[in-house]
Design an enzyme around this catalytic site. Structure first.
Site, short mmCIF file in Angstrom:
data_model
loop_
_atom_site.label_atom_id
_atom_site.label_comp_id
_atom_site.label_asym_id
_atom_site.label_seq_id
_atom_site.Cartn_x
_atom_site.Cartn_y
_atom_site.Cartn_z
N GLU A 143 0.91 -1.29 -0.14
CA GLU A 143 0.00 -0.08 0.03
C GLU A 143 1.01 1.28 0.12
O GLU A 143 1.72 1.53 0.92
CB GLU A 143 -0.70 0.15 1.30
CG GLU A 143 -1.60 1.21 1.49
CD GLU A 143 -2.45 1.48 2.58
OE1 GLU A 143 -3.18 2.30 2.71
OE2 GLU A 143 -2.05 0.72 3.80
N GLU A 241 -11.14 3.14 7.70
CA GLU A 241 -9.94 3.20 8.43
C GLU A 241 -10.04 4.87 8.62
O GLU A 241 -9.06 5.53 8.13
CB GLU A 241 -8.73 2.87 7.76
CG GLU A 241 -7.47 2.99 8.51
CD GLU A 241 -6.25 2.57 7.53
OE1 GLU A 241 -5.55 1.49 8.02
OE2 GLU A 241 -5.89 3.19 6.57
#
Length: 243
Positions: A143, A241
């Site tokens: 990521e 998130e």
């Protein structure tokens, strides 16, 4: 669409206990959770809690290393540590029946070490991770994370992520596409998404600039983005998130 509660961000005000956050997620109607740092709790306790609540552990992060580290994958002097911690991460994932591990790249702090050395180490460790996780039927995620939120993070742009994906070229290696980080790093979100779509294995969302609730005022129109993702036929989990 399937939304998973990220327990590193959600419910942290309500409880310092990770175990209790699992219960809070269930009480709010979540069926999936993701946990950046499950290693602060004995895996048997987490396993028991998941089974008791009937929750699905969607993803975990690899062990971050020491308290001053955010992953070890790019660090030339920590190769052995990285691989030992990877085995611990695999043990947690298997016990929790978790099929995705996000491999944290680490921080580039020592400017005396050439960037190419960090990159070679990172690619070598990601190759190793892909091979190990493939044997365990676990997806390896990478990521890009923006340098404003995490200064000195190695994997801080999508061009480098694309390079790694092309070099390794394994169906088990996927991209974790976080719209929060993507907006800060690149912008032009829908075109960026399309350019890496075939590699996306997991999605996360939060509002920019302060990682707030996606429904609050900010730079990203999530009504549009979520409708866009839905029409792109993405059928995986979307991690919440945000703070």
């Amino acid at each position: 669409m399937k939304f998973s509660a990220n327990l590193g961000f959600l419910y942290t005000r309500e409880s310092e206990s990770l175990i209790e956050r699992y219960s809070l997620a269930k009480a709010d109607g979540f069926f999936g959770v993701e946990t950046p740092n499950p290693y602060c709790v004995d895996v048997r306790d987490l396993q028991m809690k998941l089974n008791c609540l009937g929750l699905h552990q969607v993803a975990i992060n690899s062990h971050q290393g020491g308290t001053e580290e955010i992953g070890l994958a790019c660090l030339p002097d920590k190769c052995q540590d990285f691989r030992e911690y990877l085995e611990l991460s695999i043990n947690y994932a298997k016990a929790l029946d978790c099929k995705k591990i996000h491999i944290l790249s680490g921080l580039v702090k020592n400017k005396q070490i050439p960037f190419d050395d960090y990159e070679r180490m990172y690619i070598s460790n990601i190759k190793h991770s892909v091979e190990r996780l493939l044997k365990e039927d676990i997806m390896c995620l990478i990521e890009p994370i923006n340098n404003r939120s995490v200064p000195c993070y190695f994997l801080d742009n999508f061009n480098l992520a694309k390079k790694v994906l092309k070099l390794i070229e394994c169906p088990n290696l996927k991209l974790q596409f976080d719209f929060f980080h993507a907006q800060i790093i690149n912008g032009d979100l829908t075109q960026l998404f399309k350019s890496v779509e075939k590699h996306i294995g997991h999605i996360q969302i939060a509002q920019v600039p302060d990682r707030g609730h996606p429904g609050t005022m900010g730079e990203i129109n999530y009504d549009y983005i979520l409708e866009f993702v839905k029409h792109r036929k993405y059928d995986g989990w979307i991690g919440l998130e945000y703070k």
